[in-house]
Design a protein around this motif. Structure first.
Motif, PDB file in Angstrom:
ATOM      1  N   VAL A 206      -2.179  14.163 -30.784  1.00  0.00           N
ATOM      2  CA  VAL A 206      -3.485  14.048 -31.426  1.00  0.00           C
ATOM      3  C   VAL A 206      -4.470  14.887 -30.634  1.00  0.00           C
ATOM      4  CG1 VAL A 206      -5.269  12.472 -32.232  1.00  0.00           C
ATOM      5  CG2 VAL A 206      -2.893  11.699 -32.120  1.00  0.00           C
ATOM      6  N   SER A 210      -9.793  14.313 -33.100  1.00  0.00           N
ATOM      7  CA  SER A 210      -9.211  13.548 -34.209  1.00  0.00           C
ATOM      8  C   SER A 210      -9.420  12.051 -33.984  1.00  0.00           C
ATOM      9  CB  SER A 210      -7.715  13.833 -34.329  1.00  0.00           C
ATOM     10  OG  SER A 210      -7.469  15.201 -34.526  1.00  0.00           O
ATOM     11  N   PRO A 212      -7.423   9.297 -35.770  1.00  0.00           N
ATOM     12  CA  PRO A 212      -6.479   8.661 -36.698  1.00  0.00           C
ATOM     13  C   PRO A 212      -6.478   7.145 -36.538  1.00  0.00           C
ATOM     14  CG  PRO A 212      -5.298   9.574 -34.840  1.00  0.00           C
ATOM     15  CD  PRO A 212      -6.725  10.016 -34.687  1.00  0.00           C
ATOM     16  N   SER A 213      -6.212   6.459 -37.645  1.00  0.00           N
ATOM     17  CA  SER A 213      -6.001   5.016 -37.652  1.00  0.00           C
ATOM     18  C   SER A 213      -4.506   4.771 -37.819  1.00  0.00           C
ATOM     19  CB  SER A 213      -6.784   4.380 -38.800  1.00  0.00           C
ATOM     20  OG  SER A 213      -6.515   2.996 -38.893  1.00  0.00           O
ATOM     21  N   ILE A 214      -3.907   4.070 -36.856  1.00  0.00           N
ATOM     22  CA  ILE A 214      -2.450   3.910 -36.805  1.00  0.00           C
ATOM     23  C   ILE A 214      -2.146   2.414 -36.805  1.00  0.00           C
ATOM     24  CG2 ILE A 214      -0.348   4.472 -35.525  1.00  0.00           C
ATOM     25  CD1 ILE A 214      -1.999   6.756 -34.193  1.00  0.00           C
ATOM     26  N   SER A 233      -2.898  12.119 -26.492  1.00  0.00           N
ATOM     27  CA  SER A 233      -4.234  12.268 -27.045  1.00  0.00           C
ATOM     28  C   SER A 233      -5.039  13.210 -26.163  1.00  0.00           C
ATOM     29  CB  SER A 233      -4.926  10.900 -27.134  1.00  0.00           C
ATOM     30  OG  SER A 233      -6.240  11.021 -27.620  1.00  0.00           O
ATOM     31  N   SER A 237     -10.209  13.365 -28.637  1.00  0.00           N
ATOM     32  CA  SER A 237      -9.658  12.560 -29.725  1.00  0.00           C
ATOM     33  C   SER A 237      -9.705  11.081 -29.369  1.00  0.00           C
ATOM     34  CB  SER A 237      -8.224  12.978 -30.030  1.00  0.00           C
ATOM     35  OG  SER A 237      -8.185  14.290 -30.553  1.00  0.00           O
ATOM     36  N   PRO A 239      -7.551   8.074 -30.954  1.00  0.00           N
ATOM     37  CA  PRO A 239      -6.671   7.306 -31.836  1.00  0.00           C
ATOM     38  C   PRO A 239      -6.981   5.810 -31.741  1.00  0.00           C
ATOM     39  CG  PRO A 239      -5.420   8.781 -30.403  1.00  0.00           C
ATOM     40  CD  PRO A 239      -6.807   8.745 -29.883  1.00  0.00           C
ATOM     41  N   PRO A 267      -7.396   5.846 -25.828  1.00  0.00           N
ATOM     42  CA  PRO A 267      -7.142   5.346 -27.179  1.00  0.00           C
ATOM     43  C   PRO A 267      -7.392   3.847 -27.276  1.00  0.00           C
ATOM     44  CG  PRO A 267      -5.417   6.861 -26.521  1.00  0.00           C
ATOM     45  CD  PRO A 267      -6.266   6.636 -25.309  1.00  0.00           C
TER      46      PRO A 267
END
Length: 682
Positions: A206, A210, A212-214, A233, A237, A239, A267
């Protein structure tokens, strides 16, 4: 707009279905190879809202790789929806798909294995997404290669990636399973296993701010030669992981579940299993006890600390597109096996957070829900013409999304039932020859007969099929198989054939009952033990009796109640409320009074846990069957009008209430409804 060639629909079928259209207009379905020689040619014929359906098999060569939607908001799906059965083999020469036309989430790819894609020196070996946001669901990305994002590369995207597996992909630099560069995509119920990055991010890399939703994803057995065996990451970013498992991933430091640039914000990780630990609410560093990590089976074993340890509040509702039409099924959270979420394991103490409509059923961590029941499937209609032709309507509520004939049998052949005899998720057709007693099964995929086999013989003058259901709960496949219930027309003896495909793997009699006084009114799993049971109705006093069956043995029996046989008849069996005290929903009893009133008994074993009437109709309407036509987990009532119109109508049921209704169209009475089943596994 694409116009289907006349050759696609036979004259017989066209005549049979010259009825008044009802409901919303159906999307055009373009089938490969029937309507177009390859997948790209079919995509090029499509316009927004259309569906490209690819026949199962392995697709290679020009026109079947580097597939580009060209900005079209369409669905490209495999016929079965099963990625194990439909492969796009790029033969190490190209990508599978590329999205660069600004497509949004209504552009859908569903049900494929993308194999041996290759983008040397660049990104996206399996799929490349640039400034577009398609939905990718129920796909497998295996053995793809690229410099970055060997399985998939997303650049400035908010794509939904749902129920996908990233397996054995190889990146010469970053992100062997997936690379995310900018944007905020959502990943749900995905597995990353055995991916290798020669730089960072064995499972996922990542970068470039960014976010992102994980959710409910599992990272296991991935390797990065530098940092981040599971996830790396970088470059601002952030996450956000919830209900995830990262275990058994390696990088240059040893176990490497998550790595980040030191200056970046760590993250956000919640209610997840992270090897070595990670700060955040609900996280654990305990071994998740995978079933077989070495073989890539990352499901949870009994006793796993990841069971009932997630948070319901972060589970998205829109996690599946079972029919592949681009409309996500809301409020039906499923796992990677398409089994229901929020399943409570009675042997595990809840350590997570309930809610989201399930206060006492806490979701598991990872892509798989331990011990969950299978997801609802939509029922389809099976017809037989007086001339012996079989015909299938593939249904989505009242909308007919497909129609076709698997073949024709002579007048001596009668359709005796429908059920999934080979455990592939598709309903099959059971035939009984009224002359020589031969029993034959047609194995169906959608509307196509893909195979046939002889199961044996049964004297048609003495034996009649009384039901098709799963009496033993066993199969050599992951899905249990249907069995055949016979009844002797003179003695009243019952016999069960336990089936696996066309093979009889066991047989025996659970007992006998007087032909003159006792009628088999239906079969269904009334006690939720995974075995079908037999429902009887007594002509002399109206007693409704259930035989509880395991295999070929009757293990108990009892009365569910009495209804005056001069006024009431049992019209069907179905799961109308989707509820039981067990993990498997139990069958209920559908009654009809001779004054036209409909009544439902909601059952849990022999106990009536609810009852009520969804309405009344006149005698011109006959109940033609039950089935879950809208895929909400509750069976519905199918009606057929006896007037020349032959109108087919559905009542959509929840519990004992009719919540909706609609017409499916009308056909001449030379056609009869002879069964309902899920023929397309959707």
């Amino acid at each position: 707009m694409y116009t289907r060639p006349a050759s696609i629909t036979t004259a017989t079928i066209a005549a049979a279905f010259a009825f008044v259209a009802t409901g919303r207009a159906a999307a055009i379905v373009i089938t490969v190879p029937a309507d177009a020689p390859n997948i790209q040619a079919a995509i090029d014929l499509a316009t927004d809202g259309d569906i490209v359906e690819v026949t199962d098999g392995t697709w290679t060569g020009a026109g079947n790789r580097n597939l580009d939607f060209g900005g079209r908001l369409i669905t490209v799906r495999s016929m079965s929806g099963n990625p194990q059965l439909c492969t796009i083999d790029c033969e190490d020469e190209a990508r599978g798909f590329i999205f660069q036309g600004g497509e949004d989430e209504t552009a859908v790819v569903r049900g494929f294995t993308i194999l041996d894609g290759n983008a040397p020196g660049t990104a996206g070996g399996g799929v490349m997404i640039i400034a577009s946001s398609p939905t990718i669901t129920n796909c497998i990305f295996r053995s793809n290669a690229a410099q970055v994002g060997a399985g998939m590369s997303l650049q400035n995207s908010t794509s939904l990636v749902i129920n996908c597996q990233f397996l054995a992909n190889d990146a010469t630099a970053l992100g062997a399973g997936m690379q995310i560069i900018g944007g905020a995509p959502e990943l749900t119920n995905c597995v990353f296993f055995d991916n290798i990055a020669e730089g960072d991010g064995g499972g996922l890399n990542v970068t470039a701010a960014s976010m992102p939703s994980i959710n409910n994803c599992t990272f296991g057995g991935n390797d990065a030669l530098n940092l981040g065996g599971g996830i790396r990451s970088t470059l601002l970013s952030l996450p956000q992981l919830a209900n995830c498992i990262l275990w058994g991933n390696l990088d240059a430091t040893g176990p490497g579940p998550i790595a980040q640039i030191a200056a970046d914000t760590p993250p956000i990780v919640l209610y997840s299993t992270v090897q070595g630990g990670w700060p955040g609410t609900g996280n654990t560093s305990a071994d998740p006890l995978f079933v077989d990590a070495g073989a890539g089976d990352l499901r949870l074993s009994a006793g796993s600390p990841a069971i009932d340890a997630g948070s319901n509040t972060v589970v998205p509702d829109d996690v599946s597109d079972l029919d592949g039409d681009g409309d996500l099924m809301e409020a039906v959270p499923l796992d990677l096996d398409l089994r229901t979420r929020f399943h409570d394991d009675p042997d595990t103490k809840d350590t997570g957070v309930g809610g989201n409509g399930h206060p006492d059923d806490v979701v598991d961590m990872g892509a798989y829900e331990f011990g969950a029941a299978g997801s609802p499937r939509r029922s389809d209609l099976l017809w037989r013409h007086d001339d012996g032709q079989a015909l299938i309507w593939l249904m989505d509520g009242t909308e007919r999304i497909g129609v076709g004939s698997p073949g024709t049998a002579g007048a001596a052949w009668q359709i005796a039932g429908a059920g999934d005899f080979d455990g592939d998720g598709h309903g099959d057709i059971l035939w009984h020859n009224t002359t020589n007693g031969l029993v034959v099964i047609w194995f169906i995929d959608g509307t196509q007969r893909v195979a046939a086999g002889t199961a044996g013989t049964a004297n048609p003058d003495l034996w009649a099929v009384a039901g098709v259901a799963d009496f033993d709960g066993l199969a050599t496949t992951a899905t249990s198989t249907a069995d055949i219930l016979w009844r002797h027309t003179t003695t009243g003896q019952t016999v069960v054939w336990l089936m696996d495909g066309e093979q009889i793997i066991g047989s025996g009699s659970p007992g006998s009952a007087s032909i003159a006084d006792w009628r088999i009114a239906g079969v269904g799993d009334f006690d939720g033990d995974g075995h079908a049971d037999i429902l009887w109705h007594r002509a002399s006093n109206g007693n409704a009796v259930i035989w509880f069956v395991e295999g070929v043995q009757r293990v108990s029996a009892g009365s569910a109640g009495i209804a005056d046989p001069n006024l009431w008849e049992i019209a069907g069996v179905g799961n109308f409320d989707g509820v039981a005290s067990t993990s498997t929903p139990t069958a209920d009893i559908l009654w009809r009074n001779n004054n036209g009133q409909i009544f439902i008994w909601l059952m849990d074993g022999l106990q009536r846990v609810g009852q009520g009437s969804p309405g009344s109709v006149g005698p011109v309407w006959q109940i033609a069957g039950t089935g879950d036509f809208d895929g909400d987990g509750n069976d519905d009532i199918l009606w057929r009008n006896q007037s020349p119109s032959g109108l087919v109508f559905a009542w959509f049921i929840e519990g004992t209430s009719r919540v909706d209704q609609g017409s499916m169209g009308g056909v001449p009475h030379a056609w009869q409804i002879v069964g309902t089943a899920d023929f397309d596994a959707e």
